[in-house]
Design a protein around this motif. Sequence first.
Motif, mmCIF file in Angstrom:
data_model
loop_
_atom_site.group_PDB
_atom_site.id
_atom_site.type_symbol
_atom_site.label_atom_id
_atom_site.label_comp_id
_atom_site.label_asym_id
_atom_site.label_seq_id
_atom_site.Cartn_x
_atom_site.Cartn_y
_atom_site.Cartn_z
ATOM 1 N N LEU A 133 0.826 -1.202 0.000
ATOM 2 C CA LEU A 133 0.000 0.000 0.000
ATOM 3 C C LEU A 133 0.863 1.255 0.000
ATOM 4 C CD1 LEU A 133 -2.796 1.351 0.213
ATOM 5 C CD2 LEU A 133 -2.597 1.172 2.694
ATOM 6 N N ILE A 134 1.913 1.265 0.809
ATOM 7 C CA ILE A 134 2.818 2.423 0.844
ATOM 8 C C ILE A 134 3.486 2.608 -0.516
ATOM 9 C CG2 ILE A 134 4.929 3.320 1.899
ATOM 10 C CD1 ILE A 134 4.073 1.885 4.486
ATOM 11 N N LEU A 135 3.933 1.504 -1.130
ATOM 12 C CA LEU A 135 4.541 1.594 -2.460
ATOM 13 C C LEU A 135 3.541 2.088 -3.500
ATOM 14 C CD1 LEU A 135 6.665 -1.700 -2.514
ATOM 15 C CD2 LEU A 135 7.498 0.652 -2.272
ATOM 16 N N THR A 136 2.283 1.674 -3.352
ATOM 17 C CA THR A 136 1.248 2.125 -4.289
ATOM 18 C C THR A 136 1.014 3.621 -4.169
ATOM 19 O OG1 THR A 136 0.168 -0.045 -4.149
ATOM 20 C CG2 THR A 136 -1.128 1.774 -5.035
ATOM 21 N N PHE A 137 0.952 4.125 -2.926
ATOM 22 C CA PHE A 137 0.813 5.567 -2.735
ATOM 23 C C PHE A 137 2.007 6.311 -3.332
ATOM 24 C CE2 PHE A 137 -2.435 5.003 0.701
ATOM 25 C CZ PHE A 137 -3.354 5.893 0.181
ATOM 26 N N ALA A 138 3.190 5.753 -3.149
ATOM 27 C CA ALA A 138 4.381 6.389 -3.716
ATOM 28 C C ALA A 138 4.300 6.422 -5.238
ATOM 29 C CB ALA A 138 5.635 5.649 -3.260
ATOM 30 N N ALA A 139 3.833 5.327 -5.834
ATOM 31 C CA ALA A 139 3.705 5.285 -7.289
ATOM 32 C C ALA A 139 2.672 6.298 -7.784
ATOM 33 C CB ALA A 139 3.318 3.872 -7.729
ATOM 34 N N ILE A 140 1.555 6.436 -7.054
ATOM 35 C CA ILE A 140 0.533 7.400 -7.448
ATOM 36 C C ILE A 140 1.050 8.827 -7.288
ATOM 37 C CG2 ILE A 140 -1.723 8.338 -6.783
ATOM 38 C CD1 ILE A 140 -2.627 5.497 -6.244
ATOM 39 N N TYR A 141 1.885 9.050 -6.285
ATOM 40 C CA TYR A 141 2.470 10.384 -6.082
ATOM 41 C C TYR A 141 3.331 10.783 -7.286
ATOM 42 C CZ TYR A 141 5.048 14.195 -3.874
ATOM 43 O OH TYR A 141 5.610 15.404 -3.580
ATOM 44 N N PHE A 142 4.000 9.793 -7.873
ATOM 45 C CA PHE A 142 4.830 10.057 -9.054
ATOM 46 C C PHE A 142 4.129 9.578 -10.322
ATOM 47 C CE2 PHE A 142 7.921 9.631 -5.568
ATOM 48 C CZ PHE A 142 8.600 10.846 -5.702
ATOM 49 N N LYS A 143 2.808 9.712 -10.382
ATOM 50 C CA LYS A 143 2.021 9.158 -11.484
ATOM 51 C C LYS A 143 2.363 9.778 -12.827
ATOM 52 C CE LYS A 143 -1.847 12.359 -10.746
ATOM 53 N NZ LYS A 143 -3.278 12.462 -10.448
ATOM 54 N N ASN A 144 2.890 11.005 -12.841
ATOM 55 C CA ASN A 144 3.226 11.653 -14.115
ATOM 56 C C ASN A 144 4.356 10.946 -14.844
ATOM 57 O OD1 ASN A 144 1.277 13.625 -13.719
ATOM 58 N ND2 ASN A 144 2.672 14.984 -12.626
ATOM 59 N N ARG A 145 5.069 10.077 -14.155
ATOM 60 C CA ARG A 145 6.177 9.354 -14.774
ATOM 61 C C ARG A 145 5.746 8.024 -15.371
ATOM 62 N NH1 ARG A 145 11.226 10.310 -10.534
ATOM 63 N NH2 ARG A 145 10.943 12.570 -10.285
ATOM 64 N N PHE A 146 4.452 7.691 -15.247
ATOM 65 C CA PHE A 146 3.948 6.411 -15.749
ATOM 66 C C PHE A 146 2.905 6.646 -16.837
ATOM 67 C CE2 PHE A 146 5.190 5.668 -11.323
ATOM 68 C CZ PHE A 146 6.005 4.556 -11.447
ATOM 69 N N TYR A 147 2.681 5.612 -17.647
ATOM 70 C CA TYR A 147 1.609 5.662 -18.624
ATOM 71 C C TYR A 147 0.257 5.667 -17.906
ATOM 72 C CZ TYR A 147 5.048 4.531 -22.239
ATOM 73 O OH TYR A 147 6.120 4.564 -23.082
ATOM 74 N N LEU A 152 -3.819 3.454 -13.629
ATOM 75 C CA LEU A 152 -5.094 2.816 -13.299
ATOM 76 C C LEU A 152 -4.878 1.466 -12.609
ATOM 77 C CD1 LEU A 152 -7.189 3.657 -16.490
ATOM 78 C CD2 LEU A 152 -7.358 4.695 -14.235
ATOM 79 N N ILE A 153 -3.816 0.768 -12.973
ATOM 80 C CA ILE A 153 -3.486 -0.474 -12.265
ATOM 81 C C ILE A 153 -3.150 -0.165 -10.811
ATOM 82 C CG2 ILE A 153 -1.829 -2.374 -12.124
ATOM 83 C CD1 ILE A 153 -1.640 -2.324 -15.148
ATOM 84 N N PHE A 154 -2.442 0.943 -10.601
ATOM 85 C CA PHE A 154 -2.145 1.353 -9.225
ATOM 86 C C PHE A 154 -3.434 1.631 -8.450
ATOM 87 C CE2 PHE A 154 2.079 3.175 -10.924
ATOM 88 C CZ PHE A 154 2.691 1.944 -10.766
ATOM 89 N N PHE A 155 -4.448 2.190 -9.130
ATOM 90 C CA PHE A 155 -5.728 2.438 -8.465
ATOM 91 C C PHE A 155 -6.410 1.124 -8.095
ATOM 92 C CE2 PHE A 155 -5.627 6.872 -9.862
ATOM 93 C CZ PHE A 155 -6.182 7.491 -8.747
ATOM 94 N N CYS A 156 -6.294 0.100 -8.952
ATOM 95 C CA CYS A 156 -6.832 -1.224 -8.608
ATOM 96 C C CYS A 156 -6.211 -1.717 -7.307
ATOM 97 C CB CYS A 156 -6.533 -2.220 -9.729
ATOM 98 S SG CYS A 156 -7.550 -2.058 -11.204
ATOM 99 N N LEU A 157 -4.890 -1.641 -7.237
ATOM 100 C CA LEU A 157 -4.190 -2.078 -6.030
ATOM 101 C C LEU A 157 -4.570 -1.222 -4.831
ATOM 102 C CD1 LEU A 157 -0.620 -2.693 -7.526
ATOM 103 C CD2 LEU A 157 -2.252 -4.433 -6.769
ATOM 104 N N LEU A 158 -4.714 0.085 -5.051
ATOM 105 C CA LEU A 158 -5.016 0.999 -3.956
ATOM 106 C C LEU A 158 -6.352 0.664 -3.311
ATOM 107 C CD1 LEU A 158 -4.302 3.592 -2.372
ATOM 108 C CD2 LEU A 158 -5.535 4.881 -4.123
ATOM 109 N N PHE A 319 -12.865 13.607 -9.386
ATOM 110 C CA PHE A 319 -12.788 14.511 -8.234
ATOM 111 C C PHE A 319 -11.407 14.444 -7.555
ATOM 112 C CE2 PHE A 319 -15.100 10.689 -6.733
ATOM 113 C CZ PHE A 319 -14.263 10.254 -5.709
ATOM 114 N N LYS A 320 -10.397 13.984 -8.320
ATOM 115 C CA LYS A 320 -9.001 14.024 -7.882
ATOM 116 C C LYS A 320 -8.818 13.347 -6.527
ATOM 117 C CE LYS A 320 -8.114 18.299 -10.427
ATOM 118 N NZ LYS A 320 -7.651 19.709 -10.349
ATOM 119 N N ALA A 321 -9.317 12.120 -6.451
ATOM 120 C CA ALA A 321 -9.247 11.393 -5.184
ATOM 121 C C ALA A 321 -7.810 11.182 -4.740
ATOM 122 C CB ALA A 321 -9.967 10.048 -5.319
ATOM 123 N N ASP A 322 -6.925 10.863 -5.684
ATOM 124 C CA ASP A 322 -5.534 10.601 -5.306
ATOM 125 C C ASP A 322 -4.864 11.842 -4.731
ATOM 126 O OD1 ASP A 322 -5.848 11.750 -7.830
ATOM 127 O OD2 ASP A 322 -3.905 11.020 -8.529
#
Length: 354
Positions: A133-147, A152-158, A319-322
């Motif tokens: 979960l912590i890694l997922t939040f970190a990935a979402i924080y840097f979401k601009n670096r991913f496709y 969206l896969i990170f959101f599934c995990l989240l 609504f910019k949940a992340d």
Amino acid sequence: MAAEIHAFIQTLFLISSSLCLCFSIRNSIPNGFLKFIFVLPFFFLFLYIPLQFQTIHLRGTLGFFIGWLGSFKLLLFAFGKGPLCSAATSSSLRRFLAVASLPIDIPEHKPPPNRSDPDPLLPLSFAAKLGFLILTFAAIYFKNRFYPNVVLIFFCLLIYLLLEILIGGATAVAEAVLGVELLPFFDEPYLSDSLQDFWGRRWNLVSSRILRPAVFDPCRKLAGTVVGKKPAVIIAVMATFAVSGVMHELIYFYMGRLAPTWEVSWFFLIHGVCLAAEMAVKSAVGRRFRAPRVVSGVLTMGFVMATSFWLFFPQLLRFKADVRMLEEYAALGAFVKNVTAELIGPLFISFQVK
């Protein structure tokens, strides 16, 4: 943050008082219309409660725990059904309060002795999921670096990990306080090999146990008198998924305060149609044809994720949940830091003076 905590404490008192009143009339008012009239104000109160909060975490959590599950449990209680009317729950105010306000269920019968032993791997599993979960939040924080699709896969995990940890923690506390083993909320949903397996036996089992007596069984019974047994099951499945879709729209409204676009409802309706088709195919071919479990599992989870990317997660991004979740974690950290400084600072100064 301080105002939110104060409102949360008031809400706990309001919910507890309401449920105590319901518990007090469980045997004095007969099940049916009269008890339904008595419970109805509390039903609407539970729907309203999440709206008074500002943080997305409390809106979403109370929306799910109280606005959806709690209100439905009260409706079932009015007609002598559901978890609040079981012998294991209705005999104790403490259990009644816990089951009504948390996404937990107490089994009707005591589990076998070997099931009461704690799983030695459970703490390790919980720690691993917390780490993911912590890694997922970190990935979402840097979401601009991913496709975008990777995000969206990170959101599934989240969503899965948040629910697993939040409800797993609540279940562990409830088990310790109540002294009973509770029914599971998840059963490794990523191992599903069909939609029927995913929705009926693995994902969000508390909601399934609420929707069955509240929606599925009455619709199947009513439709069965008109169209016959097999078509009635299909109608009941569609009605159940439709109600689930509407309740998810309500939770999204709690969280975002935006008018629904009904994409989430379409997500559940599509899954209802596909599940009904799956049931029809299984009934027609029986065991004559079964795809390998690996293949059916990949197809099932692929379908769930693809339709989630299409219809479910865009509402969270709308609504910019992340962004708002990360902002609330930062605000909570600043609040804890300030409170700690106010408590420890004077003690530290007095220690220096001495």
